[in-house]
Design an enzyme around this catalytic site. Structure first.
Site, PDB file in Angstrom:
ATOM      1  N   LEU A 198       0.834  -1.217   0.000  1.00 47.81           N
ATOM      2  CA  LEU A 198       0.000   0.000   0.000  1.00 47.81           C
ATOM      3  C   LEU A 198       0.862   1.258   0.000  1.00 47.81           C
ATOM      4  CD1 LEU A 198      -2.813  -1.007   2.521  1.00 47.81           C
ATOM      5  CD2 LEU A 198      -2.561  -1.568   0.101  1.00 47.81           C
ATOM      6  N   CYS A 199       0.262   2.358  -0.484  1.00 49.68           N
ATOM      7  CA  CYS A 199       1.046   3.592  -0.604  1.00 49.68           C
ATOM      8  C   CYS A 199       0.923   4.431   0.662  1.00 49.68           C
ATOM      9  CB  CYS A 199       0.588   4.390  -1.821  1.00 49.68           C
ATOM     10  SG  CYS A 199      -1.123   4.879  -1.704  1.00 49.68           S
ATOM     11  N   THR A 200       1.235   3.791   1.790  1.00 52.59           N
ATOM     12  CA  THR A 200       1.275   4.506   3.062  1.00 52.59           C
ATOM     13  C   THR A 200       2.382   3.890   3.898  1.00 52.59           C
ATOM     14  OG1 THR A 200       0.172   4.776   5.192  1.00 52.59           O
ATOM     15  CG2 THR A 200      -0.691   3.048   3.784  1.00 52.59           C
ATOM     16  N   LEU A 221      -6.178   0.491  -2.556  1.00 58.93           N
ATOM     17  CA  LEU A 221      -5.330   0.211  -3.729  1.00 58.93           C
ATOM     18  C   LEU A 221      -5.792  -0.989  -4.563  1.00 58.93           C
ATOM     19  CD1 LEU A 221      -3.202   2.208  -2.298  1.00 58.93           C
ATOM     20  CD2 LEU A 221      -1.523   0.893  -3.558  1.00 58.93           C
TER      21      LEU A 221
END
Ligand SMILES: Cc1ncc(COP(=O)(O)O)c(C=O)c1O
Length: 411
Positions: free
Chosen positions: A342-344, A382
């Site tokens: 994930l983009c976190t 996502l």
């Protein structure tokens, strides 16, 4: 980077589970799977049930899989449900409604009515509104459900954890707030118990006993004030498992011996626990694949196909699930930072020791993932897959739920 010479196969991965996972031929693109060893679960629950001190309920939120519920039901466990969805799932497994208890702070009048209509007769009540609504609904339906009032206490030594600890939460009411009622004001209800649960994942028998002991006198005082004949005391969950593999763990025989003392001191005829992680954590594993390996500044990083989209708990608690490389390796252990897709930066499964020759395409197994794993994740962010679920029953691994790709749930 730390290195040592410990063997690289974790002690918690039995040769059988290891073999079953190594033999697994994943369907194409399976990004992550949960495996629940129901044979292990059956033995574990059998051992927990061999006592007559405490009545055991399973907190379904920890793992609502049908096959898990059936295994527990066969061993005589009862069920704590906290939503209409959990109730439907337990009833669908053929469990009688008389073995179901309803907890949770968000019970509307409509939900209480619906639960009564479906045969549930045991409620942990968390507000004056809930009490009033249940009394009305029971009057309308002509039944008399059993009610435990959920109490929240404050201790001088402040402590915080996911269940609140000493924080003020929405779980139940203070003694002061409950003192405004008398049980005789709610004639359609059999209000004969108190419920209290504020600390999660406790790993010390001594600490648990100290907390339970400290609860008795304020609870007895409250029972007298609301003119309740206190017959049942429900101490919730909170029995911990050793995520950090620090050699800590509860002794079940000691828990039972301590609870016998608590039961006698409280003078109740029934003591209840709703077990979540202590019942099912140990039987569960999560398997995913290494997508990338890199050195970034001074971090050795592994990027995995599944992260907090399948296992959210580390991001909430800061406690990773224990991990090991699935294939055999003689390499020394190296400390890696494990990241998901994930983009976190929250998508971090912890910093853990893994065989130093781990590489792209390798599979990692996480332990203690039978509780708050699949059901406590954030699968939609996502548009990755929802993880697959498998069980081992009588030695054989079978799929219960295939991985669900995003095109199935996206609209
Ligand atoms: C009311 C209630 N009972 C029992 C449990 C189970 O707790 P544990 O997993 O710590 O046993 C929970 C978990 O949140 C809960 O909310």
């Amino acid at each position: 980077m730390s290195q040592n010479t410990l063997p690289t196969t974790a002690h918690w991965l039995s040769p059988h589970v290891q073999q079953v996972l190594r033999d697994h031929q994943p369907p194409q693109n399976e990004e992550g799977l949960f495996l629940y060893d129901l044979d292990h679960l059956e033995q574990h629950i059998k051992a927990l049930m061999q006592q007559d001190v405490v009545k055991l309920w399973f907190a379904v939120k920890a793992n609502p899989l049908s096959r898990v519920i059936k295994t527990l039901a066969q061993q005589g466990m009862n069920f704590d449900v906290a939503s209409q969805g959990e109730l439907a799932q337990v009833l669908a497994q053929g469990v009688d409604a008389s073995r179901i208890l309803n907890t949770g702070p968000a019970k509307s009048k409509a939900q209480l009515q619906a639960f009564l209509q479906q045969g549930v007769r045991t409620f942990v009540i968390e507000s004056i509104n809930q009490l009033t609504w249940l009394n009305q609904a029971a009057t309308e339906l002509g039944c008399q459900p059993q009610v435990l009032l959920r109490v929240q206490l404050q201790w001088p030594a402040a402590e915080k954890n996911p269940l609140g600890g000493n924080e003020i939460t929405a779980f139940g009411l203070s003694c002061q707030a409950w003192q405004s009622i008398k049980v005789s004001d709610f004639p359609a209800l059999n209000i004969n118990g108190l419920h209290i649960f504020q600390w999660g994942n406790m790993l010390s028998n001594e600490r648990l006993f100290t907390l339970w002991s400290a609860m008795i006198s304020p609870l007895l005082e409250l029972a007298a004030q609301v003119q309740m004949s206190l017959e049942v005391l429900d101490l919730g969950g909170g029995l911990g498992v050793d995520y950090q593999q620090a050699g800590q763990g509860l002794s079940w025989s000691r828990v039972i011996a301590d609870l016998a003392i608590i039961k006698a001191r409280a003078g109740v005829s029934e003591l209840w626990l709703e077990l979540g992680r202590y019942a099912v954590a140990e039987m569960g594993y999560y398997l995913t694949t290494v997508v990338d390996r890199k050195q970034n500044f001074n971090h050795q990083q592994l990027v995995l196909a599944g992260g907090i989209n399948h296992l959210l708990r580390p991001a909430i608690t800061g406690q990773p699930f224990p991990v090991t490389l699935l294939r055999p390796s003689l390499a020394n252990l190296v400390s890696f930072h494990l990241h998901g897709p994930l983009c976190t930066s929250l998508d971090n499964l912890g910093q853990l020791a893994i065989a130093g020759d781990v590489d792209v395409g390798d599979q990692l197994v996480f332990a203690l993932a039978g509780a708050y794993g699949f059901s406590e994740s954030m699968p939609f962010f996502l548009c990755h897959q929802i993880a697959a679920e498998y069980v081992i029953e009588r030695g054989t691994m079978t799929q219960v739920r295939p991985a669900v790709p995003a095109n199935v749930y996206l609209r």
